[in-house]
Design a protein around this motif. Structure first.
Motif, PDB file in Angstrom:
ATOM      1  N   HIS A   6      36.291  38.903  50.724  1.00 39.60           N
ATOM      2  CA  HIS A   6      36.691  40.185  50.139  1.00 39.60           C
ATOM      3  C   HIS A   6      35.514  41.097  49.816  1.00 39.60           C
ATOM      4  O   HIS A   6      35.720  42.284  49.569  1.00 39.60           O
ATOM      5  CB  HIS A   6      37.528  39.953  48.874  1.00 39.60           C
ATOM      6  N   SER A  30      41.037  46.248  51.400  1.00 37.77           N
ATOM      7  CA  SER A  30      40.321  46.642  50.193  1.00 37.77           C
ATOM      8  C   SER A  30      41.292  46.628  49.011  1.00 37.77           C
ATOM      9  O   SER A  30      42.438  47.067  49.125  1.00 37.77           O
ATOM     10  CB  SER A  30      39.754  48.045  50.383  1.00 37.77           C
ATOM     11  N   TYR A  31      40.817  46.165  47.851  1.00 33.86           N
ATOM     12  CA  TYR A  31      41.676  46.148  46.662  1.00 33.86           C
ATOM     13  C   TYR A  31      41.985  47.557  46.157  1.00 33.86           C
ATOM     14  O   TYR A  31      43.028  47.777  45.564  1.00 33.86           O
ATOM     15  CB  TYR A  31      41.029  45.352  45.525  1.00 33.86           C
ATOM     16  N   GLY A  40      35.183  43.873  46.405  1.00 35.08           N
ATOM     17  CA  GLY A  40      36.586  43.803  46.801  1.00 35.08           C
ATOM     18  C   GLY A  40      36.989  44.811  47.855  1.00 35.08           C
ATOM     19  O   GLY A  40      38.165  45.177  47.946  1.00 35.08           O
ATOM     20  N   GLY A  42      36.724  44.332  51.139  1.00 35.24           N
ATOM     21  CA  GLY A  42      37.026  43.678  52.416  1.00 35.24           C
ATOM     22  C   GLY A  42      35.835  43.616  53.347  1.00 35.24           C
ATOM     23  O   GLY A  42      36.004  43.548  54.560  1.00 35.24           O
ATOM     24  N   CYS A  98      35.760  34.220  46.264  1.00 27.12           N
ATOM     25  CA  CYS A  98      36.463  35.305  46.949  1.00 27.12           C
ATOM     26  C   CYS A  98      35.555  36.260  47.716  1.00 27.12           C
ATOM     27  O   CYS A  98      35.949  36.793  48.755  1.00 27.12           O
ATOM     28  CB  CYS A  98      37.285  36.110  45.938  1.00 27.12           C
TER      29      CYS A  98
END
Length: 194
Positions: free
Chosen positions: A118, A138-139, A122, A124, A114
């Motif tokens: 990502h 973004s997470y 996380g 992005g 990932c």
């Protein structure tokens, strides 16, 4: 005289045995001798792409009967559409226990599969973004293309997305086993809090 006959008989017997060993060992240089379980290296089974007279259609590879499930396969009965995504959000929960080992495994899997898109955290900002591809959200701060904040994604939504993909993200179902997906889901939940 009796001793001489015994010596002749023993000598003749030894000579015959030695000669037979020499003759049989020189017969075929490729031979390894006696065969033990020859069916392990002499294939008697048909290859999948060979014609086969045992079936009506003449093919060795047959289509499995309807409704069968491959060994080790776990069904995910949520369609690849918005309704399936929302239904998975409500019904699907992570079956694995929340342990530090599972989260650590999830981190390793996330880093491998990932993080190129990502990013390690996380956000992005993965390496593909540096090569001109559009960044994923973004997470912890981004908005999902399907609606809602990325930090609010549920187990089912994340699992559904890993299984089927969304937008520029393709499906990872063939690369990541179901149990591994659940470990990634755990780690994504950790990234949602950053």
């Amino acid at each position: 005289m009796l001793a001489m006959n015994k010596i002749k008989i023993l000598g003749t017997t030894a000579f015959v045995i030695a000669a037979s060993i020499v003759i049989t060992s020189c017969k075929d240089k490729r031979s390894t001798g006696w065969e033990y379980a020859p069916n392990m290296y002499e294939h008697k089974a048909y290859e999948y792409d060979q014609p086969n007279d045992n079936f009506k259609n003449g093919q060795t590879a047959q289509t499995p009967p309807a409704g069968t499930i491959p060994v080790g396969f776990k069904r995910f009965d949520y369609p690849n559409n918005k309704d399936g995504y929302e239904k998975a959000s409500l019904e699907v929960k992570n079956p694995l226990p929340l342990t530090s080992n599972n989260i650590e495994d999830g981190k390793k899997l996330f880093t491998t599969f990932c993080s190129p898109c990502h990013g390690v955290n996380g956000q992005g900002d993965g390496t593909v973004v540096q090569h001109g591809y559009p960044p994923p959200p973004s997470y912890s701060k981004g908005q999902s293309s399907r609606g809602g904040a990325m930090k609010d994604l549920t187990d089912g939504k994340i699992y559904h997305t890993i299984t089927y993909g969304v937008n520029a993200m393709g499906s990872y179902a063939s690369q990541v086993a179901p149990e591994e997906r659940w470990k990634i889901v755990m780690y994504v939940h950790h990234l949602q809090t950053l």
